[in-house]
Design a protein around this motif. Structure first.
Motif, PDB file in Angstrom:
ATOM      1  N   LEU B  40      -4.950 -36.115 -37.048  1.00 51.57           N
ATOM      2  CA  LEU B  40      -4.443 -37.486 -37.107  1.00 51.57           C
ATOM      3  C   LEU B  40      -5.581 -38.446 -37.486  1.00 51.57           C
ATOM      4  CD1 LEU B  40      -1.632 -38.524 -36.353  1.00 51.57           C
ATOM      5  CD2 LEU B  40      -2.436 -38.855 -34.022  1.00 51.57           C
ATOM      6  N   LYS B  43      -6.411 -38.077 -41.173  1.00 51.59           N
ATOM      7  CA  LYS B  43      -5.471 -38.773 -42.064  1.00 51.59           C
ATOM      8  C   LYS B  43      -5.749 -40.279 -42.082  1.00 51.59           C
ATOM      9  CE  LYS B  43      -1.762 -35.382 -41.820  1.00 51.59           C
ATOM     10  NZ  LYS B  43      -0.780 -34.838 -40.879  1.00 51.59           N
ATOM     11  N   GLU B  47      -7.154 -42.582 -45.241  1.00 48.70           N
ATOM     12  CA  GLU B  47      -6.398 -43.773 -45.669  1.00 48.70           C
ATOM     13  C   GLU B  47      -7.276 -45.014 -45.737  1.00 48.70           C
ATOM     14  OE1 GLU B  47      -2.963 -44.446 -43.245  1.00 48.70           O
ATOM     15  OE2 GLU B  47      -1.986 -42.606 -43.950  1.00 48.70           O
ATOM     16  N   ILE B  48      -8.307 -45.055 -44.885  1.00 47.98           N
ATOM     17  CA  ILE B  48      -9.208 -46.222 -44.910  1.00 47.98           C
ATOM     18  C   ILE B  48      -9.940 -46.269 -46.253  1.00 47.98           C
ATOM     19  CG2 ILE B  48     -11.315 -47.185 -43.867  1.00 47.98           C
ATOM     20  CD1 ILE B  48     -10.186 -46.097 -41.161  1.00 47.98           C
ATOM     21  N   LEU B  50     -12.750 -44.079 -47.253  1.00 54.17           N
ATOM     22  CA  LEU B  50     -14.099 -43.523 -47.392  1.00 54.17           C
ATOM     23  C   LEU B  50     -14.016 -42.009 -47.608  1.00 54.17           C
ATOM     24  CD1 LEU B  50     -16.484 -45.118 -44.742  1.00 54.17           C
ATOM     25  CD2 LEU B  50     -16.406 -45.519 -47.198  1.00 54.17           C
ATOM     26  N   GLY B 139      -7.760 -43.955 -28.984  1.00 56.84           N
ATOM     27  CA  GLY B 139      -6.696 -43.436 -29.828  1.00 56.84           C
ATOM     28  C   GLY B 139      -7.230 -42.899 -31.151  1.00 56.84           C
ATOM     29  N   ALA B 140      -6.316 -42.296 -31.920  1.00 54.66           N
ATOM     30  CA  ALA B 140      -6.735 -41.617 -33.154  1.00 54.66           C
ATOM     31  C   ALA B 140      -7.156 -42.595 -34.254  1.00 54.66           C
ATOM     32  CB  ALA B 140      -5.605 -40.725 -33.647  1.00 54.66           C
ATOM     33  N   THR B 141      -6.408 -43.690 -34.414  1.00 54.06           N
ATOM     34  CA  THR B 141      -6.791 -44.663 -35.446  1.00 54.06           C
ATOM     35  C   THR B 141      -8.152 -45.269 -35.121  1.00 54.06           C
ATOM     36  OG1 THR B 141      -4.485 -45.181 -35.881  1.00 54.06           O
ATOM     37  CG2 THR B 141      -6.084 -46.793 -36.614  1.00 54.06           C
ATOM     38  N   GLU B 142      -8.334 -45.519 -33.834  1.00 54.81           N
ATOM     39  CA  GLU B 142      -9.609 -46.061 -33.389  1.00 54.81           C
ATOM     40  C   GLU B 142     -10.760 -45.090 -33.690  1.00 54.81           C
ATOM     41  OE1 GLU B 142      -9.318 -47.284 -29.278  1.00 54.81           O
ATOM     42  OE2 GLU B 142     -10.098 -49.176 -30.009  1.00 54.81           O
ATOM     43  N   GLY B 145     -11.868 -45.332 -37.076  1.00 56.63           N
ATOM     44  CA  GLY B 145     -12.802 -46.448 -37.189  1.00 56.63           C
ATOM     45  C   GLY B 145     -14.221 -46.036 -36.797  1.00 56.63           C
ATOM     46  N   THR B 148     -15.791 -44.087 -39.394  1.00 58.28           N
ATOM     47  CA  THR B 148     -16.156 -44.950 -40.523  1.00 58.28           C
ATOM     48  C   THR B 148     -17.433 -45.730 -40.238  1.00 58.28           C
ATOM     49  OG1 THR B 148     -13.806 -45.218 -41.017  1.00 58.28           O
ATOM     50  CG2 THR B 148     -15.297 -46.819 -42.013  1.00 58.28           C
ATOM     51  N   GLU B 149     -17.494 -46.329 -39.042  1.00 58.04           N
ATOM     52  CA  GLU B 149     -18.564 -47.292 -38.755  1.00 58.04           C
ATOM     53  C   GLU B 149     -19.545 -46.861 -37.668  1.00 58.04           C
ATOM     54  OE1 GLU B 149     -17.216 -51.426 -40.121  1.00 58.04           O
ATOM     55  OE2 GLU B 149     -16.500 -51.167 -38.080  1.00 58.04           O
ATOM     56  N   LEU B 152     -17.750 -49.446 -31.951  1.00 60.14           N
ATOM     57  CA  LEU B 152     -16.444 -49.798 -31.412  1.00 60.14           C
ATOM     58  C   LEU B 152     -16.595 -50.991 -30.457  1.00 60.14           C
ATOM     59  CD1 LEU B 152     -13.643 -48.446 -31.680  1.00 60.14           C
ATOM     60  CD2 LEU B 152     -14.121 -47.247 -29.559  1.00 60.14           C
TER      61      LEU B 152
END
Lengths: 166, 431
Positions: B40, B43, B47-48, B50, B139-142, B145, B148-149, B152
């Motif tokens: 998850l 994915k 989508e972001i 990178l 969470g997964a979306t976090e 992030g 990516t970076e 948090l």
């Protein structure tokens, strides 16, 4: 994200956990519609469909406790629910909702006053909820966090940030 | 004023001299852990937009929720994550048969050290506070992030201190202590807060027992939980990592939201049980009357470690599981499995009629390997007894210590280990 959310509420009690919102066996799915089909099914067959006739969930303390599964927020969106108002949230649900673009508001006074089927009006920018002629203020999120919600979630926020950098 | 452990670590990770509760800070992440939900995360990350994660050496991925793959869908997920891991060059990947439960595998392999900021896409990531880390679930979306970076946002939590003294009665364990505390504070009793466990009874505990406390602190809402960074921990960590280990401690004048005092000799005379369907519905065993059981589960990130298998083996040695019940045993990791084999614990358990599941989460999440039917009752050493958690919405789960789980498997009803090991009671039969 809508700046003003108006609609009918369904009311839950305290400690609604994320296993009840979406059972572990459905975590292989990530799409809203699929998760919405199984949301809250532990509470009885067709219970999810009952919730589809409401717009806003209202709950007591510690909504979304337990597992950190992001699909709990996604499944609620899959039911067509547009916001959740609770006396308090479990922290993982709170973060996941923001990151998924599901508006959430902590407002214990409103929760105490509202009954199932009532209509409420959430003004996110002004930080207040209208119900039965009264207004219930709620504390605003930090600007940086509210921006994620306003853009529709963390994915959109980061995509925008990367695009700015070029 | 001084700082608590949570404040100290967040100050360091956000490049500040000090932080205070309720501030929102952006902090650098030292370790980012995921299990199957890495798919998850993958994915969301793609989508972001990178192609390369921020730092592959700071990412750990461990398969545990669905091992071995129970369906074609899961097998496809596992395969996609393997390919992503290879493409990104993520070194800390523990595949089926190489690891076990993420919260056991990370510390066993020296990935967690005092002072680190750890995030994981699993709520029980609080476990790693037993190693002095600020460690919490996201969470997964976090997590995408973070990939990516590498950073948090966190709201600095206020801290509850829990001071524990006294000697445990026989058969009473860390599991009974934390269930007692959750019963006292409630499922929301530590929401958004940090918890520091300390005191002589904590410092006398093994690392495995301390992990039970930090693991289950999540079930009262804690963001993070800590046990002390002391000689016991340093002795555990030194053979596992060449890295320098920082001794960290809260300042003597740190501010606590509240301090709770517990004397285990006085407050815990008997086993504690979390009754259906919430972890804070805690009662002493003697208050429950006769509760027949169909299944007993020994395992999970809470209680699947060597000392848990050892005590269960001690209880069932020379006895057999009651006809009406089945005993499922799930070692927390390959390493625990192998050690329990060598020491004979598994032989004792199998001889008593236990079935051994592969290292992983087993039936705890209600996915496979021991699902409950309607109107079945289970006693489990796991961490959640929510409605339908382990199968049918009409099943019931009681949470207990490994010793009580083993004793109950023999008796066919919720049972005190003392009633099994000292004076044997007749096995409960159907009808």
């Amino acid at each position: 994200m809508e700046a003003v959310i108006q609609g009918r509420v369904y009311k839950f009690g305290d400690n609604i956990n994320s296993d009840v919102i979406i059972p572990g066996r459905y975590l292989i799915y990530i799409d809203k519609e699929r998760l919405g089909q199984h949301a809250f099914e532990m509470l009885g067959e067709g219970f999810g469909n009952t919730l589809r006739s409401f717009d806003i969930l209202v709950a007591g303390r510690n909504f979304g406790c337990g597992s950190a599964r992001e699909q709990a927020a996604t499944a609620i969106q899959g039911l067509g629910i547009r916001a959740v108002v609770a006396a308090s949230f479990a922290r993982t649900f709170y973060r996941n909702a923001i990151n998924d673009g599901l508006p959430i508001v902590e407002c214990p006074a409103l929760v105490a006053a509202v009954a199932e089927g009532d209509s409420i009006r959430i003004d996110l920018a002004a930080g207040k909820i209208g119900h039965a002629g009264k207004e219930y203020p709620f504390p605003q999120m930090p600007d940086s966090v509210r921006k994620i919600l306003e853009l529709g979630g963390l994915g959109e926020y980061l995509r925008g940030k990367l695009a700015e950098r070029g | 004023m001084g700082m608590t452990l949570a404040e100290k670590i967040l100050a360091r990770a956000s490049g500040r001299d000090r932080v205070t509760p309720d501030e929102v800070v952006v902090a650098r992440v030292d370790l980012a852990m995921s299990h199957e939900n890495a798919d998850l995360v993958r994915k969301s990350f793609l989508e972001i937009g990178l192609n390369q994660v921020w730092d592959p050496t700071r990412i750990a991925i461990i398969f545990d929720h669905r091992v071995p793959a129970e369906s074609e869908k899961t097998a496809t997920t596992h395969k996609a994550v393997r390919e992503f891991v290879a493409a990104q060059g993520i070194p800390n990947f523990y595949d089926v048969g190489r690891g076990g439960i993420c919260h056991q595998v990370l510390p066993e392999n020296g990935h967690v050290r005092p002072g680190m900021l750890v995030v994981g896409t699993d709520s029980h990531t609080t476990t790693h506070g037993a190693f002095g880390a600020f460690s919490t679930g996201i969470g997964a979306t976090e997590m995408a992030g973070v990939w990516t970076e590498g950073a948090l946002w966190f709201k600095v939590p206020s801290t509850i201190r829990i001071e524990v003294k006294g000697s445990f009665h026989q058969w009473i364990t860390a599991k009974d202590l934390i269930l007692y505390i959750i019963g006292m504070l409630g499922a929301a009793g530590a929401d958004y807060r940090a918890v520091e466990f300390d005191g002589p009874a904590i410092r006398a505990m093994s690392i495995a027992s301390r992990m039970v406390l930090t693991n289950l602190a999540m079930e009262m809402g804690a963001k993070v939980a800590f046990t002390p960074v002391d000689e016991v921990l340093l002795d555990y960590l030194r053979p596992l990592t060449p890295q320098k280990i920082h001794r960290i401690a809260p300042d003597p004048d740190a501010h606590y939201e509240r301090t709770i005092h517990i004397d285990v000799a006085r407050d815990l005379p008997e086993p504690q049980i979390a009754c259906p369907h919430s972890v804070d519905n805690v009662r002493p065993l003697s208050a429950l009357g006769e509760v027949p059981i169909d299944q007993a589960v020994l395992g999970s990130c809470t209680n699947g470690r060597l000392e848990d298998l050892e005590v269960a083996a001690r209880v069932v040695a020379g006895r057999v599981v009651c006809d009406r019940a089945r005993l499922l045993v799930i070692p927390a990791s390959q390493r625990v499995y192998l050690e329990a084999l060598r020491l004979g614990y598994l032989e004792t358990l199998v001889a008593a009629g236990a079935i051994i599941n592969p290292p992983g989460c087993g039936p705890c999440v209600g996915l496979h390997q021991g699902i409950l039917a309607a109107r079945e009752t289970c006693v489990s050493s796991t961490n959640r007894n929510f409605l339908g958690r382990m199968g049918s919405k009409d099943s019931r789960v009681y949470l207990a210590s490994p010793a009580v789980v083993a004793a109950s498997a023999i008796a066919g009803r919720l049972a005190h280990p003392a009633s099994i090991v000292h004076e044997e009671e007749p096995c409960l039969t159907e009808g």
